[in-house]
Design a protein around this motif. Structure first.
Motif, mmCIF file in Angstrom:
data_model
loop_
_atom_site.group_PDB
_atom_site.id
_atom_site.type_symbol
_atom_site.label_atom_id
_atom_site.label_comp_id
_atom_site.label_asym_id
_atom_site.label_seq_id
_atom_site.Cartn_x
_atom_site.Cartn_y
_atom_site.Cartn_z
ATOM 1 N N PRO B 43 0.834 -1.210 0.000
ATOM 2 C CA PRO B 43 0.000 0.000 0.000
ATOM 3 C C PRO B 43 0.865 1.254 0.000
ATOM 4 C CG PRO B 43 0.167 -0.821 2.244
ATOM 5 C CD PRO B 43 0.949 -1.782 1.374
ATOM 6 N N ASN B 44 0.306 2.300 -0.473
ATOM 7 C CA ASN B 44 1.074 3.542 -0.514
ATOM 8 C C ASN B 44 0.164 4.778 -0.538
ATOM 9 O OD1 ASN B 44 3.553 4.779 -0.399
ATOM 10 N ND2 ASN B 44 3.602 5.163 -2.607
ATOM 11 N N LEU B 45 -0.848 4.782 0.315
ATOM 12 C CA LEU B 45 -1.672 5.999 0.445
ATOM 13 C C LEU B 45 -1.357 6.607 1.819
ATOM 14 C CD1 LEU B 45 -4.919 4.722 -1.290
ATOM 15 C CD2 LEU B 45 -3.327 6.449 -2.150
ATOM 16 N N VAL B 46 -2.277 6.461 2.767
ATOM 17 C CA VAL B 46 -1.975 6.966 4.112
ATOM 18 C C VAL B 46 -0.907 6.096 4.769
ATOM 19 C CG1 VAL B 46 -2.968 7.330 6.415
ATOM 20 C CG2 VAL B 46 -4.226 8.066 4.365
ATOM 21 N N ILE B 47 -0.921 4.824 4.389
ATOM 22 C CA ILE B 47 0.010 3.853 4.970
ATOM 23 C C ILE B 47 0.917 3.330 3.862
ATOM 24 C CG2 ILE B 47 0.132 1.536 5.993
ATOM 25 C CD1 ILE B 47 -2.732 2.204 7.135
ATOM 26 N N GLN B 107 -15.830 -1.387 6.940
ATOM 27 C CA GLN B 107 -15.417 -2.769 7.177
ATOM 28 C C GLN B 107 -14.323 -3.199 6.197
ATOM 29 O OE1 GLN B 107 -18.937 -5.154 7.334
ATOM 30 N NE2 GLN B 107 -17.823 -6.951 8.078
ATOM 31 N N MET B 108 -14.455 -2.771 4.942
ATOM 32 C CA MET B 108 -13.400 -3.093 3.977
ATOM 33 C C MET B 108 -12.084 -2.466 4.409
ATOM 34 S SD MET B 108 -14.993 -3.094 0.124
ATOM 35 C CE MET B 108 -15.907 -1.566 0.142
ATOM 36 N N TYR B 109 -12.169 -1.216 4.880
ATOM 37 C CA TYR B 109 -10.951 -0.534 5.298
ATOM 38 C C TYR B 109 -10.303 -1.276 6.476
ATOM 39 C CZ TYR B 109 -7.749 2.951 7.077
ATOM 40 O OH TYR B 109 -6.619 3.569 7.521
ATOM 41 N N ASP B 110 -11.117 -1.554 7.507
ATOM 42 C CA ASP B 110 -10.573 -2.202 8.707
ATOM 43 C C ASP B 110 -10.043 -3.600 8.396
ATOM 44 O OD1 ASP B 110 -11.205 -0.011 10.252
ATOM 45 O OD2 ASP B 110 -13.079 -0.849 11.025
ATOM 46 N N THR B 111 -10.781 -4.338 7.584
ATOM 47 C CA THR B 111 -10.359 -5.698 7.261
ATOM 48 C C THR B 111 -9.075 -5.670 6.426
ATOM 49 O OG1 THR B 111 -12.708 -6.302 7.244
ATOM 50 C CG2 THR B 111 -11.166 -7.914 6.336
ATOM 51 N N GLN B 171 -8.486 2.823 -0.369
ATOM 52 C CA GLN B 171 -7.466 2.421 0.607
ATOM 53 C C GLN B 171 -7.558 0.921 0.878
ATOM 54 O OE1 GLN B 171 -6.483 5.416 3.857
ATOM 55 N NE2 GLN B 171 -8.454 6.254 3.203
ATOM 56 N N ALA B 172 -8.797 0.423 1.006
ATOM 57 C CA ALA B 172 -8.976 -1.019 1.238
ATOM 58 C C ALA B 172 -8.418 -1.817 0.060
ATOM 59 C CB ALA B 172 -10.458 -1.320 1.453
ATOM 60 N N TYR B 173 -8.700 -1.342 -1.142
ATOM 61 C CA TYR B 173 -8.189 -2.006 -2.348
ATOM 62 C C TYR B 173 -6.666 -1.999 -2.365
ATOM 63 C CZ TYR B 173 -7.342 -2.891 -7.337
ATOM 64 O OH TYR B 173 -6.901 -3.396 -8.526
ATOM 65 N N ASP B 174 -6.117 -0.858 -1.998
ATOM 66 C CA ASP B 174 -4.653 -0.725 -1.935
ATOM 67 C C ASP B 174 -4.061 -1.740 -0.944
ATOM 68 O OD1 ASP B 174 -2.185 0.548 -2.524
ATOM 69 O OD2 ASP B 174 -2.403 1.917 -0.820
ATOM 70 N N PHE B 175 -4.775 -1.962 0.163
ATOM 71 C CA PHE B 175 -4.276 -2.898 1.177
ATOM 72 C C PHE B 175 -4.214 -4.334 0.645
ATOM 73 C CE2 PHE B 175 -6.222 0.001 4.643
ATOM 74 C CZ PHE B 175 -5.049 0.735 4.745
ATOM 75 N N ILE B 176 -5.170 -4.716 -0.204
ATOM 76 C CA ILE B 176 -5.196 -6.130 -0.633
ATOM 77 C C ILE B 176 -4.694 -6.303 -2.065
ATOM 78 C CG2 ILE B 176 -7.144 -6.627 0.929
ATOM 79 C CD1 ILE B 176 -8.765 -6.943 -1.844
ATOM 80 N N TYR B 177 -4.212 -5.223 -2.667
ATOM 81 C CA TYR B 177 -3.789 -5.243 -4.066
ATOM 82 C C TYR B 177 -2.890 -6.435 -4.379
ATOM 83 C CZ TYR B 177 -2.233 -3.293 -8.558
ATOM 84 O OH TYR B 177 -1.965 -3.082 -9.886
#
Lengths: 760, 760
Positions: B43-47, B107-111, B171-177
């Motif tokens: 990921p590379n947005l806020v995190i 929920q998507m974000y947290d998960t 952001q959620a998408y970025d996390f699981i990309y």
């Protein structure tokens, strides 16, 4: 015999005491008789030498006791830097000389204990110097110029303050006793302590012998002085009255002022105040004469009085019954002393839970035990559970019923079916209060008073305490024809108590029922209240059945004094938009502005359930749902009136409390209501949950001694609260069967909540 | 170029960006252009990845970060046990499908973040499955059936919610990309993310290009999606508007929506709300393109906006300026994000003081830094000091002045001389509030609204927000002839600002002066407010001079909306005892009940000082003393009216606030008042101190540009607040001399508090 206070078992004292009456007259003339067993080391009142040894050790170690010591020593040191002033008494309560003598005794006490803990003579010197000034002043004093006729003082306008002064001063003297020369002791004793003790006893026989908290302070002061000055007769008199006749005195006070359950009949606000001399003197008795087993007396009435005071609180504040200022709670100094002494006796770790919330460690032996308990994190949660507090010396003058769920801030119902509570009592038979999530939800006004605020009627009880706070309409109970219970007459109220019919507490259901037929000439009313935890729904609700019977038609008002912002009603209200009028002209009604009126009979959409929803500051919604037994032929016979306090209040003395009043014109009527907490309003996190009530319907069933309230929720779930009102003994095993809509529902005990669907 | 985000210094990017405008048209048609520099790891947005590495380490160690992780994981696990539901949009705000889509993105974000921290594929699977359902649904959607015409959505009734959905979802998408196959990515991007981003940008140009917080959410959503999908044009458009013309876009929003001091012109309540997309997108920009130095832009305007939001709070709650719900404060999620990002940037330990009070650790790299800072007890007190917040893009549209003493709960004055603040603004030019000991003392009503409470006007702003809360009489400022400022017309109000004449803050004295002559046709008013710490007296007081000038006589009303129980006035009040009437018929006056009236001119005993004392819930007394410039020949020209809110309020929507209104009939008039905290009411410990005011007299002196208020205390001490109003520059060195009673008093700077006795 010097050390009998640490010897266990029976001593020859008991025999001596029984003989003591014979020497009373002589003793009162000479003030010099000394029974050999009474000599004691110093200090030996609330604090003894072992305590001092332990405390001296404790202040060398970091911890909460050391912190308390440092704070007190720092304050005492500031006092030492000021000149001593013992002014000639002149002012009434709140005035300069009054406040000075009050601060003096506190300062002598604090300085004395710091002397004990440090051994630094400068502290003893300071106390000695002040005591010597009192010894010079006291013999010159006439009665106080501002004295109150029924309880005169010399240093103070009231003898009550004089007794409090001596309770503190004798302890301070005891602390520095060993630092004084015999000549100094003689000067102080003959100049100040003996004359004060004699003034409070022989010269004030009416107060001294009175079974009343003024008498408790006086007997405590004289009895404790008796221990220090080695005058056992003073102790005997303190315990058994001036003539040792046992018509008054401390033991008689213990017999009469508390009910067997430790309830004080003026209510928790005054119970808290009365507690101080009881526990202080009792502790001194225990130290000096443990064989009296004072804390075991009357099945441990003193411990019950302490714990019941704690139990009569919600979220740290006392239930505001009768004349009560609402900000008083478990952190008051009286209960700090009470809890410490109780913990010193029984080491109950649940008392530490309370002590922790008091944030006040006493510099006493018991205070040290509390500090050590807290430092070692020994505390366990204090259980706030449903409790019956019978009222009256024999426990048969009605009762206060507290229904709760275990924690200090869980839902609670207070059901007041007590005796009047004398002059501070309110005309509020069978009133109730509801609490939830830390706050008052259905509330009692308490007292109308701004304590010590000169601009508010000199800080005394305001005129509105009589005209509003004591009146029945100020409470959540039945008012007939706009007249207060007993027509507001104290004498009749003191004579007539409600009758408690039953109290039953089991897991998830507490219920009680009481009635009174003397509050009005021809009207009797019986109230049954229940706190029910419906676990399947995660809901705790209150159920209220108020049954009124009479010989002829009356106007019945049942108010709900609610705390919060009105959100909605399920019926139309006609609000007064540009003009407001007072609702009545007397008995408290003159203080209510009528904001809006609703004709419940007219509004068929109400579907026989009138619902009022409000939002409390705690962020939760509350709905009061009540059955509308509408007679549609008479469209004006059932109304809801919305009111606000503040009419006829020229000095703006009253708080702006709001209420709704269910008014019914009838001969007999049964009010059936459910109090339902629900949902949450959280504007900070921007969510609102369950803002509307979940109650869809109520049906009331009555079958001879059996009664039931059928509750239907919006999701279709139905429950039946079935109750057996039989006068004879009903145990948990008693089986009853109530028939509802042709279905037989068996239940056991006084009451049971049945899931009706289970029967299908 | 993959790792440019951790490379410092200038990159070739700057050149590419400048060229970007040329390819805008083509890009908008194909949506497929990819500038090579924009590729990034995930990921590379806020995190970013380094954050993830550090966080994975931190959750293995006990501490507040691990606690936060455990709590979130536990909640996420509960979500995983539920079936995924992506309903066809149907409901407006508060309705089922609306709330479901909101909880889905959270929920998507947290998960997603839990997937990053645990690496457990089940979390990625869950997010993927939900995203695939959105990818199936989104292309089928028409405009939302309940859409609002000015800002349409598809998943939601408002495009605003759609943008918030995408900010979280991207952001959620970025996390699981990295857990997705290329085919899955293609399905999700083409089905959900690209259409949503295009809908929010190309298909909603009005909102996307708008310099307004709705525009900020849209640009943040699209820009962040640009980074993840490697579409640099989307980023350019987000920054510089759809046509890259810089007429709208994020940078323009940064230029215009905040004043140079970081003040948002709708006030702190909306500033808090607007902050979220600003800081989130800025953080993503910083991670992907640090060379843009986004946090340094406009002298660090984003950091100023974050800290000013904190500074615009008292005892944790935001100053309730304009339409503001009072329970919002520094613990709102928007400011939790803001403070974490600010701390991540500057490591200022004073921000940890705020973070500690927020009780909310974010699972981000900055959240970890905050957690570590708190665990290591690095926090230092956040300084709540006097501050000038200029309003307007150039800082010349008036100002908000906050006067304070250093701590969050010390005395504070809020002086509102700002611009109107658009549609959420109130007609309250030059109003003030006073705070002390944690509470509001002289207060602002805020907004009339019960957020999301359906029964209260659907949870929207209540009708009383217009008829009361926005009106001038609802504030503590001048009302002429019972008409609101600008006659309540927004257009005129938006065009005319007060003028700030000066602001001066030095040790123990903060003072500011502002005026406006456009609020009424022929009436101008100038207010000078000072917060003064008189150290010799241990007293902090507010001084208020309101000077009104006109061409002809008017009725002037100056209300004080006080919080507490009225204790006393030094003049007689004629209370309405059995009937109340509304004070007026329009402009908010129709909501006030007139409780009592006092003829100040008639009551000679007032000795030219009218004093009102009240007791706040914080246990302190407050006295407002105001000069009565009585013309004894005209006994009705100066009155004090005591009012209570609640008339013409059929739904009981208003709180029961009380006020007193100083009414003067005159052409020119100067109100001179002192606000004085004093004493303490402690019924728990049974003492009351200084319940009466210490102010004995006020004299107002005016000599051309020099002005002074002479204050005499009851013990004889006298002070002179001397003020220089000169239009030209006045520095701390400027010397002035004012003559009072023949004595010359020199003073320096804008103002000085002189101990008059020193001059004798």
């Amino acid at each position: 015999m010097k050390n009998f206070n640490i010897a266990a078992g029976v001593s020859p004292m008991t025999h001596v005491i029984k003989q003591a009456g014979k020497i009373a007259l002589l003793a009162s003339m000479t003030c010099a008789i000394s029974l050999p067993v009474m000599a004691a080391q110093h200090p030996n009142l609330v604090i003894n030498q072992q305590d001092v040894t332990a405390m001296k050790q404790a202040i060398t170690q970091p911890g909460s006791f050391q912190n308390a010591f440092n704070t007190t020593q720092s304050n005492v040191d500031k006092g030492l830097a000021q000149p001593i002033e013992v002014p000639v008494p002149k002012d009434a309560g709140g005035g300069y000389t009054h406040e000075k003598h009050k601060s003096n005794y506190q300062q002598m006490y604090d300085t004395g204990i710091i002397y004990q803990l440090t051994g630094d003579k400068k502290y003893a010197e300071y106390v000695k110097d002040m005591l010597l000034q009192y010894a010079t002043l006291y013999p010159t004093l006439p009665l106080h110029p501002m004295r109150k006729s029924n309880n005169e003082g010399k240093l103070f306008w009231q003898g009550l303050n004089e007794a409090v002064w001596l309770v503190h001063t004798i302890q301070a003297y005891d602390f520095i006793y060993d630092a004084l020369t015999p000549a100094e002791r003689n000067t102080i004793e003959t100049g100040a302590i003996i004359p004060a003790a004699l003034f409070l006893s022989e010269q004030s026989p009416h107060t001294f012998n009175k079974v009343h908290n003024h008498g408790t302070w006086a007997t405590a002061a004289v009895g404790m002085s008796g221990y220090v000055l080695d005058k056992p007769l003073w102790v005997e008199r303190a315990l058994y009255d001036l003539n040792l006749a046992k018509k008054g005195g401390f033991m008689r006070q213990l017999d009469e002022l508390f009910s067997p359950d430790g309830y004080y009949n003026e209510g928790p606000y005054y119970q808290r105040y009365a507690l101080m001399p009881f526990v202080t003197f009792a502790k001194a008795i225990e130290q000096n004469e443990p064989q009296r087993k004072i804390f075991q007396y009357r099945e441990g009435i003193l411990l019950k009085a302490i714990t019941s005071t704690v139990e009569l609180s919600y979220n740290k504040l006392f239930f505001p019954l009768n004349d009560a200022i609402k900000s008083k709670g478990i952190d008051t100094i009286e209960l700090v002393n009470g809890v410490a002494i109780a913990y010193g006796l029984n080491g109950d770790p649940r008392l530490l839970d309370i002590a922790q919330q008091q944030h006040n460690i006493l510099l006493t032996g018991d205070g040290l035990k509390v500090a050590q308990g807290l430092d070692n994190k020994l505390q366990q949660p204090f259980p706030f559970v449903s409790t019956l507090f019978r009222d009256g010396q024999q426990g048969d003058d009605g009762a206060l019923v507290v229904m709760r769920q275990g924690k200090a801030t869980d839902q609670a119902i207070v059901f007041k079916a007590t005796a009047q509570g004398l002059g501070h009592g309110h005309f509020d038979k069978l009133t109730w209060q509801f609490y939830d999530a830390g706050n008052e939800i259905v509330s009692d006004y308490g007292a109308a008073r701004f304590l010590n605020v000169e601009a508010k009627f000199g800080g005394r009880y305001l005129p509105e305490n009589e005209s509003w706070a004591k009146q029945t309409i100020a409470h959540n109970t039945l008012i007939v024809d706009e007249k207060s219970h007993f027509n507001g007459k104290l004498k009749a109220a003191n004579k007539n108590n409600p009758t408690l019919h039953f109290y039953s507490a089991k897991q998830d259901l507490t219920i009680a029922s009481a009635s009174i037929d003397t509050a009005y000439d021809d009207v009797a009313f019986k109230r049954t209240l229940a706190l029910v935890n419906i676990k399947q729904r995660d809901a705790v609700i209150g159920i209220d059945i108020m049954r009124v019977t009479a010989n002829k038609p009356h106007q019945y008002d049942l108010p709900v004094h609610y705390q919060g912002q009105l959100i909605d009603t399920n019926f139309d209200r006609q609000a007064s938009l540009t003009q407001l009028s007072a609702l009545g002209t007397e008995n408290g009604y003159q203080h209510l502005w009528l904001l809006a009126t609703a004709n419940l009979a007219k509004d068929k959409a109400a579907n026989k359930l009138a619902k009022v929803t409000w939002l409390n500051d705690n962020g939760h919604f509350y709905t009061h749902s009540t059955l509308v037994n509408t007679n549609f032929n008479n469209a004006t016979n059932e109304q809801m009136l919305f009111t606000q306090l503040g009419a006829n209040d020229p000095d703006m003395n009253l708080r702006q409390q709001q209420s709704f009043i269910h008014r019914v014109n009838a001969t007999n009527h049964t009010y059936v209501s459910v109090m339902e907490p629900h949902g949450e309003y959280n504007p900070s996190k921007e969510y609102t949950l369950e803002a509307t009530s979940n109650i869809a319907g109520l049906i009331h069933h009555q079958q001879a001694e059996l009664e039931a309230v059928q509750i239907r929720f919006t999701d279709g779930q139905q429950y039946l609260l079935a109750i057996n009102h039989a006068d004879n003994a009903v145990t948990q095993e008693t089986q009853s069967v109530i028939s509802v809509n042709g279905v037989q529902y068996p239940f056991s005990g006084r009451a049971e909540l049945l899931d009706i669907k289970e029967f299908k």
